[in-house]
Write a protein that holds these residues in place. Structure first.
Motif, PDB file in Angstrom:
ATOM      1  N   HIS A  24       0.805  -1.220   0.000  1.00 17.12           N
ATOM      2  CA  HIS A  24       0.000   0.000   0.000  1.00 17.12           C
ATOM      3  C   HIS A  24       0.839   1.271   0.000  1.00 17.12           C
ATOM      4  CE1 HIS A  24      -3.192  -2.866   0.950  1.00 17.12           C
ATOM      5  NE2 HIS A  24      -3.993  -1.975   0.424  1.00 17.12           N
ATOM      6  N   THR A  25       2.118   1.145   0.317  1.00 19.28           N
ATOM      7  CA  THR A  25       2.994   2.315   0.251  1.00 19.28           C
ATOM      8  C   THR A  25       3.873   2.310  -0.991  1.00 19.28           C
ATOM      9  OG1 THR A  25       4.651   1.194   1.622  1.00 19.28           O
ATOM     10  CG2 THR A  25       3.085   2.625   2.749  1.00 19.28           C
ATOM     11  N   ARG A  26       4.073   1.139  -1.584  1.00 23.42           N
ATOM     12  CA  ARG A  26       4.899   1.017  -2.783  1.00 23.42           C
ATOM     13  C   ARG A  26       4.283  -0.029  -3.687  1.00 23.42           C
ATOM     14  NH1 ARG A  26       7.517   2.982  -6.574  1.00 23.42           N
ATOM     15  NH2 ARG A  26       9.520   2.115  -7.128  1.00 23.42           N
ATOM     16  N   ASP A  27       3.376   0.413  -4.545  1.00 17.76           N
ATOM     17  CA  ASP A  27       2.612  -0.472  -5.418  1.00 17.76           C
ATOM     18  C   ASP A  27       3.455  -0.884  -6.624  1.00 17.76           C
ATOM     19  OD1 ASP A  27       0.804  -1.730  -7.074  1.00 17.76           O
ATOM     20  OD2 ASP A  27      -0.725  -0.172  -6.935  1.00 17.76           O
ATOM     21  N   THR A  28       3.985  -2.102  -6.561  1.00 21.85           N
ATOM     22  CA  THR A  28       4.687  -2.696  -7.698  1.00 21.85           C
ATOM     23  C   THR A  28       4.104  -4.083  -7.929  1.00 21.85           C
ATOM     24  OG1 THR A  28       6.421  -3.793  -6.419  1.00 21.85           O
ATOM     25  CG2 THR A  28       6.832  -1.485  -7.049  1.00 21.85           C
ATOM     26  N   ALA A  29       4.468  -4.678  -9.044  1.00 19.66           N
ATOM     27  CA  ALA A  29       3.969  -6.040  -9.324  1.00 19.66           C
ATOM     28  C   ALA A  29       4.423  -7.016  -8.236  1.00 19.66           C
ATOM     29  CB  ALA A  29       4.452  -6.501 -10.697  1.00 19.66           C
ATOM     30  N   LEU A  30       5.654  -6.888  -7.774  1.00 16.09           N
ATOM     31  CA  LEU A  30       6.162  -7.793  -6.752  1.00 16.09           C
ATOM     32  C   LEU A  30       5.469  -7.578  -5.403  1.00 16.09           C
ATOM     33  CD1 LEU A  30       8.145  -9.954  -5.761  1.00 16.09           C
ATOM     34  CD2 LEU A  30       9.767  -8.093  -5.292  1.00 16.09           C
ATOM     35  N   THR A  31       5.334  -6.314  -4.982  1.00 21.20           N
ATOM     36  CA  THR A  31       4.707  -6.069  -3.675  1.00 21.20           C
ATOM     37  C   THR A  31       3.234  -6.447  -3.693  1.00 21.20           C
ATOM     38  OG1 THR A  31       4.270  -3.726  -4.173  1.00 21.20           O
ATOM     39  CG2 THR A  31       6.354  -4.260  -3.043  1.00 21.20           C
ATOM     40  N   GLU A  32       2.588  -6.300  -4.839  1.00 16.40           N
ATOM     41  CA  GLU A  32       1.191  -6.721  -4.952  1.00 16.40           C
ATOM     42  C   GLU A  32       1.078  -8.232  -4.776  1.00 16.40           C
ATOM     43  OE1 GLU A  32      -2.538  -5.843  -7.877  1.00 16.40           O
ATOM     44  OE2 GLU A  32      -0.627  -6.331  -8.859  1.00 16.40           O
ATOM     45  N   LYS A  33       1.945  -8.976  -5.445  1.00 18.27           N
ATOM     46  CA  LYS A  33       1.921 -10.443  -5.311  1.00 18.27           C
ATOM     47  C   LYS A  33       2.222 -10.863  -3.874  1.00 18.27           C
ATOM     48  CE  LYS A  33       2.931 -11.882 -10.039  1.00 18.27           C
ATOM     49  NZ  LYS A  33       2.805 -10.664 -10.808  1.00 18.27           N
ATOM     50  N   LEU A  34       3.206 -10.252  -3.259  1.00 17.83           N
ATOM     51  CA  LEU A  34       3.537 -10.609  -1.879  1.00 17.83           C
ATOM     52  C   LEU A  34       2.376 -10.300  -0.938  1.00 17.83           C
ATOM     53  CD1 LEU A  34       7.276  -9.531  -1.800  1.00 17.83           C
ATOM     54  CD2 LEU A  34       6.371 -11.859  -1.594  1.00 17.83           C
ATOM     55  N   ASP A  35       1.683  -9.197  -1.170  1.00 17.41           N
ATOM     56  CA  ASP A  35       0.499  -8.860  -0.365  1.00 17.41           C
ATOM     57  C   ASP A  35      -0.566  -9.938  -0.534  1.00 17.41           C
ATOM     58  OD1 ASP A  35      -1.522  -7.479   1.097  1.00 17.41           O
ATOM     59  OD2 ASP A  35      -2.162  -6.410  -0.712  1.00 17.41           O
ATOM     60  N   TYR A  36      -0.883 -10.296  -1.761  1.00 18.26           N
ATOM     61  CA  TYR A  36      -1.928 -11.281  -2.029  1.00 18.26           C
ATOM     62  C   TYR A  36      -1.536 -12.671  -1.509  1.00 18.26           C
ATOM     63  CZ  TYR A  36      -4.793  -8.244  -4.964  1.00 18.26           C
ATOM     64  OH  TYR A  36      -5.623  -7.262  -5.411  1.00 18.26           O
ATOM     65  N   PHE A  37      -0.299 -13.081  -1.761  1.00 22.46           N
ATOM     66  CA  PHE A  37       0.131 -14.420  -1.364  1.00 22.46           C
ATOM     67  C   PHE A  37       0.192 -14.557   0.153  1.00 22.46           C
ATOM     68  CE2 PHE A  37       2.730 -14.706  -5.554  1.00 22.46           C
ATOM     69  CZ  PHE A  37       1.556 -14.763  -6.280  1.00 22.46           C
ATOM     70  N   CYS A  38       0.675 -13.524   0.822  1.00 22.77           N
ATOM     71  CA  CYS A  38       0.768 -13.596   2.292  1.00 22.77           C
ATOM     72  C   CYS A  38      -0.613 -13.522   2.934  1.00 22.77           C
ATOM     73  CB  CYS A  38       1.700 -12.504   2.813  1.00 22.77           C
ATOM     74  SG  CYS A  38       3.419 -12.796   2.343  1.00 22.77           S
ATOM     75  N   ALA A  39      -1.532 -12.792   2.324  1.00 22.16           N
ATOM     76  CA  ALA A  39      -2.913 -12.781   2.818  1.00 22.16           C
ATOM     77  C   ALA A  39      -3.530 -14.168   2.671  1.00 22.16           C
ATOM     78  CB  ALA A  39      -3.740 -11.742   2.063  1.00 22.16           C
ATOM     79  N   SER A  40      -3.294 -14.812   1.540  1.00 22.43           N
ATOM     80  CA  SER A  40      -3.798 -16.178   1.344  1.00 22.43           C
ATOM     81  C   SER A  40      -3.181 -17.133   2.359  1.00 22.43           C
ATOM     82  CB  SER A  40      -3.487 -16.676  -0.073  1.00 22.43           C
ATOM     83  OG  SER A  40      -4.173 -15.902  -1.029  1.00 22.43           O
ATOM     84  N   ALA A  41      -1.896 -16.974   2.627  1.00 24.58           N
ATOM     85  CA  ALA A  41      -1.234 -17.829   3.620  1.00 24.58           C
ATOM     86  C   ALA A  41      -1.849 -17.624   5.000  1.00 24.58           C
ATOM     87  CB  ALA A  41       0.267 -17.539   3.656  1.00 24.58           C
ATOM     88  N   ALA A  42      -2.161 -16.388   5.346  1.00 25.91           N
ATOM     89  CA  ALA A  42      -2.771 -16.111   6.656  1.00 25.91           C
ATOM     90  C   ALA A  42      -4.162 -16.743   6.754  1.00 25.91           C
ATOM     91  CB  ALA A  42      -2.841 -14.605   6.898  1.00 25.91           C
ATOM     92  N   ILE A  43      -4.936 -16.658   5.681  1.00 30.09           N
ATOM     93  CA  ILE A  43      -6.266 -17.255   5.689  1.00 30.09           C
ATOM     94  C   ILE A  43      -6.161 -18.780   5.810  1.00 30.09           C
ATOM     95  CG2 ILE A  43      -8.330 -17.669   4.276  1.00 30.09           C
ATOM     96  CD1 ILE A  43      -7.885 -14.779   3.162  1.00 30.09           C
ATOM     97  N   LEU A  44      -5.274 -19.380   5.049  1.00 35.74           N
ATOM     98  CA  LEU A  44      -5.097 -20.834   5.122  1.00 35.74           C
ATOM     99  C   LEU A  44      -4.557 -21.267   6.479  1.00 35.74           C
ATOM    100  CD1 LEU A  44      -3.813 -21.503   1.531  1.00 35.74           C
ATOM    101  CD2 LEU A  44      -5.852 -22.492   2.568  1.00 35.74           C
TER     102      LEU A  44
END
Length: 187
Positions: A24-44
């Motif tokens: 949310h402070t540095r929107d790049t393709a990599l940071t977006e993927k890390l945000d989404y993947f880590c959110a999925s990991a937290a939910i799982l």
């Protein structure tokens, strides 16, 4: 020995929060993927911990199967989003389905244990309020005061729910410790 969580929920959640903040402070393709993947990991991971608590540590084989399935799902989910197509709709649907599974599972357990365990209301309240907050993710609106949009309010709203759920976990851990110590007492 019974399986233990791969990582404490706090570490998995903090990791997700860190990458969300970075994205949310540095929107790049990599940071977006890390945000989404880590959110999925937290939910799982929350699905896994629900499995461990509700099925009990007396069934280590079943919990190990659950853990293996969830790790396989996370691997496939990240692989698909990374190697095939970064599909926002699929990611949202997968995480929403896992969230609904967790809510239904916790609520079923809460209904079965609410009368016997007075602290269970905290779990039920936390999962129901989190589900209500999830509507902010789905029902977007323009930012209030050019700052607070639905997504920001969702993030802010999850803070007290984490405190409430942590309080449930503490009470439940104390209950389990007392119950196990009572079982081990020798007259």
């Amino acid at each position: 020995p019974p399986p233990i969580p791969l990582f404490p929920l706090s570490q998995v959640s903090l990791n997700a929060w860190v990458w969300s903040t970075v994205f949310h402070t540095r929107d790049t393709a990599l940071t977006e993927k890390l945000d989404y993947f880590c959110a999925s990991a937290a939910i799982l991971h929350s699905v896994y911990l629900c499995c461990v608590r509700t099925l009990g540590l007396q069934r280590p084989a079943l919990i190990s199967i659950c853990r293996a399935f969830l790790l396989l799902f996370l691997t496939c989910h990240i692989s698909y989003l990374s190697l095939v197509r970064f599909d926002y709709g699929y990611n949202l649907a997968a995480n929403a389905a896992l969230g609904m599974l967790t809510v239904a599972w916790w609520l079923r357990w809460c209904l079965g244990h609410g009368r016997r365990l007075p602290h269970v209301w905290k779990c039920a309240a936390a999962v129901l309020l989190l589900q209500a907050l999830a509507l902010l993710e789905l029902l977007d609106f323009p930012p209030l005061l050019w700052v607070l949009d639905a997504h920001a309010l969702w993030h802010i709203g999850t803070i007290p729910l984490n405190v409430l759920f942590y309080s449930f976990l503490m009470d439940d851990s104390l209950y389990l410790l007392k119950a196990n110590s009572d079982l081990l007492k020798v007259d």
